[in-house]
Motif scaffolding. Structure first.
Motif, PDB file in Angstrom:
ATOM      1  N   ALA A  94     -10.032 -11.210  26.706  1.00  0.00           N
ATOM      2  CA  ALA A  94      -9.782 -10.782  25.329  1.00  0.00           C
ATOM      3  C   ALA A  94      -9.440 -11.976  24.450  1.00  0.00           C
ATOM      4  N   SER A  95      -9.641 -11.812  23.154  1.00  0.00           N
ATOM      5  CA  SER A  95      -9.449 -12.914  22.215  1.00  0.00           C
ATOM      6  C   SER A  95      -7.995 -13.106  21.804  1.00  0.00           C
ATOM      7  N   VAL A  96      -7.089 -12.276  22.302  1.00  0.00           N
ATOM      8  CA  VAL A  96      -5.649 -12.487  22.122  1.00  0.00           C
ATOM      9  C   VAL A  96      -4.997 -12.420  23.492  1.00  0.00           C
ATOM     10  N   LYS A  97      -3.884 -13.179  23.661  1.00  0.00           N
ATOM     11  CA  LYS A  97      -3.333 -13.313  24.998  1.00  0.00           C
ATOM     12  C   LYS A  97      -1.876 -12.872  25.114  1.00  0.00           C
ATOM     13  N   GLY A  98      -1.073 -13.114  24.102  1.00  0.00           N
ATOM     14  CA  GLY A  98       0.348 -12.794  24.216  1.00  0.00           C
ATOM     15  C   GLY A  98       0.621 -11.313  24.350  1.00  0.00           C
ATOM     16  N   GLY A  99      -0.026 -10.493  23.509  1.00  0.00           N
ATOM     17  CA  GLY A  99       0.209  -9.053  23.507  1.00  0.00           C
ATOM     18  C   GLY A  99      -0.099  -8.376  24.830  1.00  0.00           C
ATOM     19  N   PRO A 100      -1.299  -8.561  25.403  1.00  0.00           N
ATOM     20  CA  PRO A 100      -1.613  -7.921  26.686  1.00  0.00           C
ATOM     21  C   PRO A 100      -0.636  -8.295  27.802  1.00  0.00           C
ATOM     22  N   ARG A 101      -0.237  -9.587  27.861  1.00  0.00           N
ATOM     23  CA  ARG A 101       0.707  -9.985  28.911  1.00  0.00           C
ATOM     24  C   ARG A 101       2.042  -9.254  28.737  1.00  0.00           C
ATOM     25  N   ARG A 102       2.534  -9.157  27.506  1.00  0.00           N
ATOM     26  CA  ARG A 102       3.810  -8.462  27.287  1.00  0.00           C
ATOM     27  C   ARG A 102       3.692  -6.985  27.641  1.00  0.00           C
ATOM     28  N   GLU A 103       2.550  -6.375  27.331  1.00  0.00           N
ATOM     29  CA  GLU A 103       2.344  -4.964  27.691  1.00  0.00           C
ATOM     30  C   GLU A 103       2.370  -4.772  29.197  1.00  0.00           C
ATOM     31  N   LEU A 104       1.736  -5.691  29.926  1.00  0.00           N
ATOM     32  CA  LEU A 104       1.736  -5.593  31.392  1.00  0.00           C
ATOM     33  C   LEU A 104       3.143  -5.754  31.948  1.00  0.00           C
ATOM     34  N   GLN A 105       3.924  -6.674  31.365  1.00  0.00           N
ATOM     35  CA  GLN A 105       5.309  -6.858  31.805  1.00  0.00           C
ATOM     36  C   GLN A 105       6.126  -5.595  31.582  1.00  0.00           C
ATOM     37  N   GLU A 106       5.893  -4.948  30.427  1.00  0.00           N
ATOM     38  CA  GLU A 106       6.626  -3.721  30.120  1.00  0.00           C
ATOM     39  C   GLU A 106       6.271  -2.591  31.081  1.00  0.00           C
ATOM     40  N   LEU A 107       5.058  -2.646  31.645  1.00  0.00           N
ATOM     41  CA  LEU A 107       4.635  -1.638  32.620  1.00  0.00           C
ATOM     42  C   LEU A 107       5.219  -1.907  34.005  1.00  0.00           C
ATOM     43  N   GLY A 108       5.922  -3.036  34.150  1.00  0.00           N
ATOM     44  CA  GLY A 108       6.584  -3.347  35.417  1.00  0.00           C
ATOM     45  C   GLY A 108       5.656  -3.830  36.515  1.00  0.00           C
ATOM     46  N   LEU A 109       4.506  -4.385  36.160  1.00  0.00           N
ATOM     47  CA  LEU A 109       3.539  -4.837  37.158  1.00  0.00           C
ATOM     48  C   LEU A 109       3.853  -6.250  37.645  1.00  0.00           C
ATOM     49  N   ASP A 110       3.498  -6.519  38.881  1.00  0.00           N
ATOM     50  CA  ASP A 110       3.592  -7.865  39.443  1.00  0.00           C
ATOM     51  C   ASP A 110       2.440  -8.685  38.853  1.00  0.00           C
ATOM     52  N   LEU A 111       2.761  -9.734  38.091  1.00  0.00           N
ATOM     53  CA  LEU A 111       1.731 -10.490  37.389  1.00  0.00           C
ATOM     54  C   LEU A 111       1.304 -11.766  38.110  1.00  0.00           C
ATOM     55  N   THR A 112       1.742 -11.942  39.352  1.00  0.00           N
ATOM     56  CA  THR A 112       1.310 -13.135  40.085  1.00  0.00           C
ATOM     57  C   THR A 112      -0.205 -13.165  40.326  1.00  0.00           C
ATOM     58  N   PRO A 113      -0.900 -12.002  40.486  1.00  0.00           N
ATOM     59  CA  PRO A 113      -2.347 -12.081  40.689  1.00  0.00           C
ATOM     60  C   PRO A 113      -3.161 -12.043  39.396  1.00  0.00           C
ATOM     61  N   TYR A 114      -2.488 -12.245  38.239  1.00  0.00           N
ATOM     62  CA  TYR A 114      -3.177 -12.110  36.943  1.00  0.00           C
ATOM     63  C   TYR A 114      -3.093 -13.383  36.120  1.00  0.00           C
ATOM     64  N   ILE A 115      -4.157 -13.671  35.381  1.00  0.00           N
ATOM     65  CA  ILE A 115      -4.136 -14.753  34.410  1.00  0.00           C
ATOM     66  C   ILE A 115      -4.929 -14.327  33.173  1.00  0.00           C
ATOM     67  N   GLY A 116      -4.390 -14.579  31.999  1.00  0.00           N
ATOM     68  CA  GLY A 116      -5.104 -14.293  30.763  1.00  0.00           C
ATOM     69  C   GLY A 116      -6.046 -15.438  30.420  1.00  0.00           C
ATOM     70  N   THR A 117      -7.247 -15.106  29.993  1.00  0.00           N
ATOM     71  CA  THR A 117      -8.218 -16.136  29.623  1.00  0.00           C
ATOM     72  C   THR A 117      -8.961 -15.711  28.355  1.00  0.00           C
ATOM     73  N   HIS A 118      -9.633 -16.670  27.731  1.00  0.00           N
ATOM     74  CA  HIS A 118     -10.422 -16.375  26.535  1.00  0.00           C
ATOM     75  C   HIS A 118     -11.566 -17.382  26.409  1.00  0.00           C
ATOM     76  N   PRO A 119     -12.804 -16.957  26.669  1.00  0.00           N
ATOM     77  CA  PRO A 119     -13.945 -17.839  26.425  1.00  0.00           C
ATOM     78  C   PRO A 119     -14.210 -17.947  24.928  1.00  0.00           C
ATOM     79  N   MET A 120     -14.237 -19.160  24.405  1.00  0.00           N
ATOM     80  CA  MET A 120     -14.417 -19.369  22.968  1.00  0.00           C
ATOM     81  C   MET A 120     -15.910 -19.415  22.635  1.00  0.00           C
ATOM     82  N   SER A 121     -16.540 -18.280  22.783  1.00  0.00           N
ATOM     83  CA  SER A 121     -17.971 -18.189  22.530  1.00  0.00           C
ATOM     84  C   SER A 121     -18.305 -16.760  22.160  1.00  0.00           C
ATOM     85  N   GLY A 122     -19.366 -16.582  21.406  1.00  0.00           N
ATOM     86  CA  GLY A 122     -19.769 -15.237  21.009  1.00  0.00           C
ATOM     87  C   GLY A 122     -20.999 -15.287  20.133  1.00  0.00           C
TER      88      GLY A 122
END
Length: 361
Positions: free
Chosen positions: A87-115
């Motif tokens: 997704a083209s934004v990164k802070g919001g999704p990570r905070r939402e996942l944290q609020e859901l109580g998920l283990d985020l060690t297997p996750y990384i946010g990325t954004h390809p700058m192309s379209g």
């Protein structure tokens, strides 16, 4: 990486899947619209059949508002060893996942700058990301294997990895992508009810400024809804500059010479600030911007014209660094602007004239 699951088969998801599949990765495709996943599969992006077990990497390519819920579903059912979103934004999704109580060690946010201006699987290409920055936003909690799989994905897509903090990324894309898109749309909106005689005068400048305004509004509502604060802050600054420029232009209409001088100084200041900002835009291959000479060639709108020009330039031993085409209004002709190193411009001009091309000064 041997297997991947791509959830979301729009432009970005299908392009990533095409790149992975072309390099031997077994790709499984999923979408809330099964017909879209079948279309992506028919294009060679993978199979729309569900994987039988755990895949190496799950790539979530859905609109920002749906990223957290889609990731949470995939993670809870143990779909993959590693998870990332594009997704083209990164802070919001990570905070939402944290609020859901998920283990985020297997996750990384990325954004390809192309379209592209077009969306959907039919607009996808395997080389969409080639040579383009691909932002990775790991945290101290990110597992090393997950980061390595993300880097492998970037390499397979032939993109260039860039590591950033998630919130810094969101501020950056507000500046270089989200705010410019809205400004482009505002300029293009001036044309909606303009007189036809005025619109017929459109040249390359207005085409450059309004090109990205052709993008899908629904997609941009999703993007802007996920990053409204930083974009609004930047637009407020643009609004201040607009107010100052309007005041300066009004002063240029004054009969008072001193006010006209102040108005001219205000407009010149804005233009010079624009010059200074433009010089910071990276040039070819991300290097410092280079100063090129333009060799303008008049061509007819017939098959093979561009190929002939490039062939003649090659025979003259001149490398064309960039090219633009400006079409003549109401005529089957156009002006090709060939950008070359300054010392090569007279060589190319002479060679093209010798071969019968019409060069515009």
């Amino acid at each position: 990486m041997r297997t991947a699951l791509v959830i979301g088969t729009g432009l970005i998801g299908t392009s990533a899947a095409l790149a992975l599949a072309s390099r031997g990765v077994t790709v499984h495709l999923a979408d809330h619209d099964p017909a879209q996943a079948r279309t992506a599969a028919a294009l060679g992006a993978g199979t729309d059949e569900s994987p039988e077990g755990l895949v190496d990497l799950c790539v979530v390519a859905v609109p920002p508002a749906h990223v957290a819920a889609t990731l949470a579903d995939a993670m809870r059912r143990g779909a993959a060893r590693a998870y990332l979103d594009v997704a083209s934004v990164k802070g919001g999704p990570r905070r939402e996942l944290q609020e859901l109580g998920l283990d985020l060690t297997p996750y990384i946010g990325t954004h390809p700058m192309s379209g592209r201006e077009r969306s959907g699987p039919l607009a996808a290409t395997a080389d969409l990301f080639e040579g383009r920055p691909w932002v990775l936003t790991p945290t101290p909690d990110t597992d090393t294997e997950v980061l390595n799989l993300a880097l492998e994905l970037v390499a397979l897509c032939r993109a260039v990895p860039v590591v950033m903090d998630a919130d810094a990324h969101d501020r950056a894309v507000a500046l270089v992508s989200h705010m410019p898109h809205l400004v482009s749309s505002m300029v293009a909106a001036r044309l909606e009810h303009a007189e036809e005689t005025a619109v017929r005068l459109c040249g390359q400048g207005i085409r450059d400024v309004t090109r990205i305004a052709a993008s899908d509004p629904r997609m941009w509502i999703d993007i802007l809804s996920a990053n409204p604060g930083p974009v609004a802050d930047l637009l407020a600054q643009v609004a201040d500059d607009l107010d100052e420029t309007v005041t300066a232009l009004r002063a240029l209409q004054s009969a008072d010479e001193e006010k006209r001088g102040q108005g001219a100084a205000g407009v010149e200041s804005m233009l010079r600030r624009g010059n200074a900002g433009q010089t910071r835009v990276p040039g070819k291959h991300g290097s410092a911007p280079a100063a090129y000479e333009i060799v303008a060639v008049l061509i007819n709108d017939q098959p093979g014209q561009l190929a002939r020009i490039f062939g003649d330039a090659d025979r003259a031993g001149v490398n064309i660094e960039d090219v633009r085409i400006e079409h003549a209004t109401g005529q089957q002709a156009g002006l090709v602007q060939l950008m070359v190193e300054p010392k090569a411009a007279p060589v190319l001009s002479a060679a093209l004239r010798e071969r019968g091309w019409s060069i515009r000064q």
